[in-house]
Structures are given as C-alpha cells and as structure tokens.
Scaffold this motif. Structure first.
Motif, mmCIF file in Angstrom:
data_model
loop_
_atom_site.group_PDB
_atom_site.id
_atom_site.type_symbol
_atom_site.label_atom_id
_atom_site.label_comp_id
_atom_site.label_asym_id
_atom_site.label_seq_id
_atom_site.Cartn_x
_atom_site.Cartn_y
_atom_site.Cartn_z
ATOM 1 N N ASN A 1 57.598 49.086 -75.261
ATOM 2 C CA ASN A 1 58.918 50.008 -75.316
ATOM 3 C C ASN A 1 58.924 51.078 -76.077
ATOM 4 O O ASN A 1 59.865 51.747 -76.193
ATOM 5 N N LYS B 1 55.566 54.862 -73.697
ATOM 6 C CA LYS B 1 54.035 55.136 -73.106
ATOM 7 C C LYS B 1 54.136 55.513 -71.659
ATOM 8 O O LYS B 1 53.561 56.667 -71.170
ATOM 9 N N SER C 1 56.879 56.528 -69.975
ATOM 10 C CA SER C 1 57.584 57.615 -69.606
ATOM 11 C C SER C 1 56.729 59.078 -70.052
ATOM 12 O O SER C 1 56.850 59.958 -69.222
ATOM 13 N N ASP D 1 64.705 62.837 -79.454
ATOM 14 C CA ASP D 1 66.066 63.254 -78.913
ATOM 15 C C ASP D 1 67.113 62.320 -79.699
ATOM 16 O O ASP D 1 68.391 62.499 -79.649
ATOM 17 N N SER E 1 59.959 63.855 -77.141
ATOM 18 C CA SER E 1 61.024 62.921 -76.278
ATOM 19 C C SER E 1 60.176 63.052 -74.807
ATOM 20 O O SER E 1 60.243 64.095 -74.191
HETATM 21 N N1 LIG Z 1 66.024 58.280 -75.557
HETATM 22 C C1 LIG Z 1 64.865 58.196 -75.340
HETATM 23 N N2 LIG Z 1 64.606 57.221 -74.592
HETATM 24 C C2 LIG Z 1 63.257 56.937 -74.132
HETATM 25 C C3 LIG Z 1 62.290 57.882 -74.356
HETATM 26 N N3 LIG Z 1 61.375 57.826 -73.794
HETATM 27 C C4 LIG Z 1 61.153 56.432 -73.302
HETATM 28 N N4 LIG Z 1 62.332 56.094 -73.370
HETATM 29 C C5 LIG Z 1 63.136 54.606 -72.922
HETATM 30 O O1 LIG Z 1 62.476 53.632 -73.684
HETATM 31 C C6 LIG Z 1 62.355 52.531 -72.601
HETATM 32 C C7 LIG Z 1 60.913 52.246 -72.578
HETATM 33 O O2 LIG Z 1 60.200 53.238 -72.031
HETATM 34 P P1 LIG Z 1 58.643 52.918 -71.284
HETATM 35 O O3 LIG Z 1 58.125 54.328 -71.046
HETATM 36 O O4 LIG Z 1 58.815 51.798 -70.115
HETATM 37 O O5 LIG Z 1 58.075 52.452 -72.703
HETATM 38 P P2 LIG Z 1 56.683 51.636 -72.640
HETATM 39 O O6 LIG Z 1 56.825 50.343 -72.675
HETATM 40 O O7 LIG Z 1 56.130 51.985 -74.125
HETATM 41 O O8 LIG Z 1 55.866 51.936 -71.408
HETATM 42 C C8 LIG Z 1 63.005 52.981 -71.281
HETATM 43 O O9 LIG Z 1 64.160 52.591 -71.310
HETATM 44 C C9 LIG Z 1 63.055 54.540 -71.504
HETATM 45 O O10 LIG Z 1 64.076 55.121 -70.887
HETATM 46 C C10 LIG Z 1 62.625 59.100 -75.093
HETATM 47 O O11 LIG Z 1 62.058 60.071 -75.294
HETATM 48 N N5 LIG Z 1 64.043 59.147 -75.558
#
Ligand SMILES: Nc1nc2c(ncn2[C@@H]2O[C@H](COP(=O)(O)OP(=O)(O)O)[C@@H](O)[C@H]2O)c(=O)[nH]1
Ligand SMILES: [Mg+2]
Length: 443
Positions: free
Chosen positions: A226, A229, A231, A334, A347
């Motif tokens: 979460n 990554k 993203s 952000d 971000s």
């Molecule tokens: N506000 C904000 N939310 C983010 C950002 N990057 C990811 N998120 C949110 O964090 C959550 C997890 O993102 P994800 O990319 O699936 O994380 P992962 O589990 O590390 O792959 C999602 O709801 C995204 O929309 C960011 O730069 N800013």
C-alpha cells in the motif's frame, strides 16, 4: 572471380505480420526472376521499379510494385526480387504462398543475411549488427549497432590483425631464411605484443557496458503493501498495467515491463513485503518472489509512505536490500506539507517528482553504461577477443624469456585465428547456425 555461391531459391515475408501500409515479400536465388515472371503482369526490368498485378492464374491477388536486383548487386549477392504489396496480413500470405507454389522454398531464420555473409556482402560482425539493429530495445543501442553495421568493429579488428600479421611475418622470415634474414629482436617483439594487447583491451573495455546496453538493467520497486509501488510502476510506464487499490496485498505477482531510459530497463513491480499472520498462501508466495526480484535486480527502488513515516517494517525491508544499489523514495507527498531533506519525495498518484526520479535513475544507469561507446561487442566477439588476448600474452611472456621464436610463432598464429573468427574468415557451421538462428524470418 565469381564468388557467388549456388543455392536454391528462398522466399519470406520481410515485414512484420499484421496490418500496415505496405508488406514486402522477398525472394532470393537463381529462380527469383523466373518465379516472379510467372505471377506478375508487369515487365521485370533490373534497376527499375516495376508496377503490375500479382495473379494466380486469372485470379488477381494484389496490385504491387516489384523491385528487381541482379546479382551481385543485392542484399544477398544473389538475384533478388522484392514484391511490395498492400500491407494486410492475408495479402502478404497469399502472395508468399503463390511464390512458394511457383518454385521457391520458405526461407529459414536469417537465411537472407546468412547468404549475404556467405557471398561476402557483409562480414560476420556486420551480419550480427543487422540482428542487433533489428532487435535493439533502445534508440541508443540502435545507433551503436548501426556503427557496427557500417563496419567500425571490423575495421578495428582488421587493423589489429594486420599488426599481428606483420609481427608474424618478421618471425617467419627469420625462421625460413636464417641466412638472409635476421630473426627479430626479442625487445621489438615484446613491444609489438604490448601494443597489440593494448588495442584488444581497448575494445574489451566497452564489453561490460555493451552487455548492459544489450540486455539492459533490472529495476525492482519494493516496499510495504500500500505504499504506492504499483502506482509508481504505472506512472513510470505511462500505462495502467498494475492494479492499484487501497487494499493491502493487491499485487500478488511480480509484474515486469520494459522502459527505454537510454538503455533498456526492465521495471519490476513486486508484492508488498509484510509479515502478518493473516496473509494467505498466494500472498506469501508473492512476497517470496518479491524478495527474489530484489535480490536479482541491478537497482532497487525502495518506497515508503510519507504519511506513515519510516516504520519498523520498512526498516526491515531496507535492511534486506542494504547491500544492493538502491534509491530510497518517500511517496504520497501530495498529502503532507513538510518534506524530509535528502530523500526523493514523490507522488506516484499526482505525478509529482517523477521527472526528478527518472533523472536520478538515468544518472545511475550512466554509471553502468556510458551513452557513447567506441565499440559495442557481443559475447561471441568478446570471447574471440579474450582468446586472442590470451595467446598474445603467452607470446609476450615467451618473448620475455627469449623462447625459441618458432614456438612463439604458434601463439601468434593462434591469436590471428581467434580474430579471424570475429569477422568470420574462420568459422564453423555450428557457430554460423547459432548466429543466424537468432534472426527473424525474412531477414
Ligand atoms: N494520495 C496518494 N495516494 C497514493 C499515491 N500513490 C498511491 N496511492 C494510493 O495508495 C493505495 C495503494 O497504492 P498501490 O499503488 O496499489 O500500492 P502498492 O500496494 O504499494 O502497490 C491506492 O489507493 C493508491 O491510489 C500518492 O502518491 N498519493
Ligand atoms: Mg501493488
């Protein structure tokens, strides 16, 4: 002297299979003009662009232009016909089928270029450059490969061969005509060998960078679930490739995509690493894969969530990758007003700091591989250079202890043979087949 070898006539589709503006069917060999004449309504005139229809009996297949090349002035050195038709998948297939029915054989992978080599239109390092050029994953590598196609590497290798040959001639003259020709001074031989080894080293210095340019580097994004990554993975690729949700444990598999940052980058998105009693079997396997991906990567992007700060679980992951080349980035900037110094704050979602991150990655890549290199080489060529170098070192050592020049000449000849392999003067069928198997059909 007629150096053109006699082969049967081959044909293949030379453009990618799919829809496009034009499609090209290439025919090479003795019967290529005769075959085309039977299926083409126009008149085939060498050095002219000929217009007409391809017909199967009375059935019109397509309106085309035909480019005839008379041997030896063609890509393969044989009689070659290129039929340019409309670029639909079935159009090119129909024409190829007709050409094959009329007397040609389906070409094997790289067979056109193999014939070009056997007919001395290209030397082997140039033929290899053709494959590199086609398969290059980055613009930079394409430019480097084009240099080899123009013969940069061959010229350099031939220059070294000439040097070594001169040394060998001096030694052999002394051995064959002891009454008339004095054998060369050992000191001179030592100097010659030093120079030649230096020149080979000069080509080999670019070897590691060449390999990186060719294969690229692997970058893995790791961190807790979460943190963002997936993203970032999507943002860097400008694609919605990985699924992004607010649910921890969304990414369960290792995802890879390529990205052109001057050299090919394989970007790897991993499952978030966490230790939790509630994780299921699938996520557990995913985490194992993540750790493996981090281990194998050339560069690791470690990411944490700035709104949570660097927690114990993050530190555990950091500890796991501390010996790897890594970049630490804080994501979701952000959402905060204060940003820590000495950390890249981004971000992934709002695309803040992405350019800065790319620049940072490019900087690290440049350490792996400079942008402009004198020579790119492949593993086979590096092998030949290494072997030639070893033989020259032996000759050098022998000259230092004033070994019989007859014996020294054996190593010098061996060095020459190894260099001959690069340009293909000396080559076995196995090596040749191995090289051309990596080509595509139609090239
Ligand atoms: N506000 C904000 N939310 C983010 C950002 N990057 C990811 N998120 C949110 O964090 C959550 C997890 O993102 P994800 O990319 O699936 O994380 P992962 O589990 O590390 O792959 C999602 O709801 C995204 O929309 C960011 O730069 N800013
Ligand atoms: Mg994910």
């Amino acid at each position: 002297m007629n150096i053109i070898q006699e082969f049967d006539t081959i044909a293949a589709i030379s453009t990618p299979l799919g829809t496009g503006g034009v499609g090209v069917i290439r025919i090479s060999g003795e019967k290529s003009f005769e075959i085309t004449d039977k299926i083409f309504t126009g008149k085939i005139t060498p050095k002219m662009i000929c217009h007409g229809w391809i017909k199967n009996g009375e059935k019109k297949i397509d309106e085309v232009v035909v480019l005839p090349f008379k041997n030896p002035n063609s890509y393969t050195g044989e009689d070659v016909i290129e039929i340019q038709c409309h670029g639909g998948l079935n159009v090119v297939r129909n024409i190829l089928e007709l050409v094959l029915k009329t007397g040609a054989r389906m070409a094997e992978r790289g067979e056109f270029t193999k014939r070009a080599f056997l007919n001395r239109k290209l030397d082997l390092s140039q033929a290899e450059a053709v494959a590199d050029l086609i398969h290059s994953k980055t613009q930079n590598f394409a430019i480097q490969s084009a240099k080899n196609l123009s013969g940069v590497l061959s010229v350099k290798v031939n220059e070294i061969k000439k040097d070594i040959f001169e040394t060998l001639s001096k030694i052999v003259a002394g051995i064959d005509f002891p009454e008339d020709v004095k054998e060369p001074e050992y000191e001179d031989l030592i100097k010659d060998f030093e120079l030649q080894i230096g020149k080979i080293d000069n080509i080999l210095t670019g070897a590691k960078s060449s390999n990186i340019m060719r294969q690229g580097i692997k970058i893995a994004i790791v961190g807790k679930p979460n943190v963002g990554k997936s993203s970032l993975f999507n943002t860097l690729l400008s694609l919605d490739r990985a699924i992004v949700t607010e649910i921890a444990g969304t990414t369960r598999d290792v995802l890879t995509e390529t990205l052109d940052l001057g050299i090919p980058v394989t970007l790897i998105d991993t499952a978030g690493i966490r230790e939790d009693e509630n994780i299921d079997k699938v996520e557990e396997i995913g985490i194992e894969y993540s750790k493996q991906a981090a281990k194998e990567a050339d560069l690791v992007i470690f990411m944490y969530d700035i709104t949570c700060g660097l927690k114990e679980a993050d530190k555990l992951i950091l500890d796991f990758i501390k010996n790897k080349k890594h970049i630490i980035i804080a994501n979701k900037c952000d959402l905060v007003s204060q940003r820590p110094e000495n950390t890249i704050c981004i971000s992934a979602k709002s695309e803040i700091g992405i350019e800065e991150l790319k620049e940072k990655i490019k900087g690290i890549i440049l350490e792996f591989s400079p942008e402009d290199m004198e020579f790119v080489t492949n593993n086979r060529q590096q092998d030949c250079l290494e072997k030639a170098r070893e033989s020259l070192i032996q000759a050098y050592e022998a000259a230092k202890v004033k070994e019989l020049q007859d014996l020294i000449s054996i190593d010098v000849k061996q060095a020459l043979l190894c260099l001959d392999e690069i340009t293909g003067e000396v080559i076995t069928d196995d090596i040749l087949n191995n090289i051309f198997e990596n080509f595509c059909i139609g090239k």
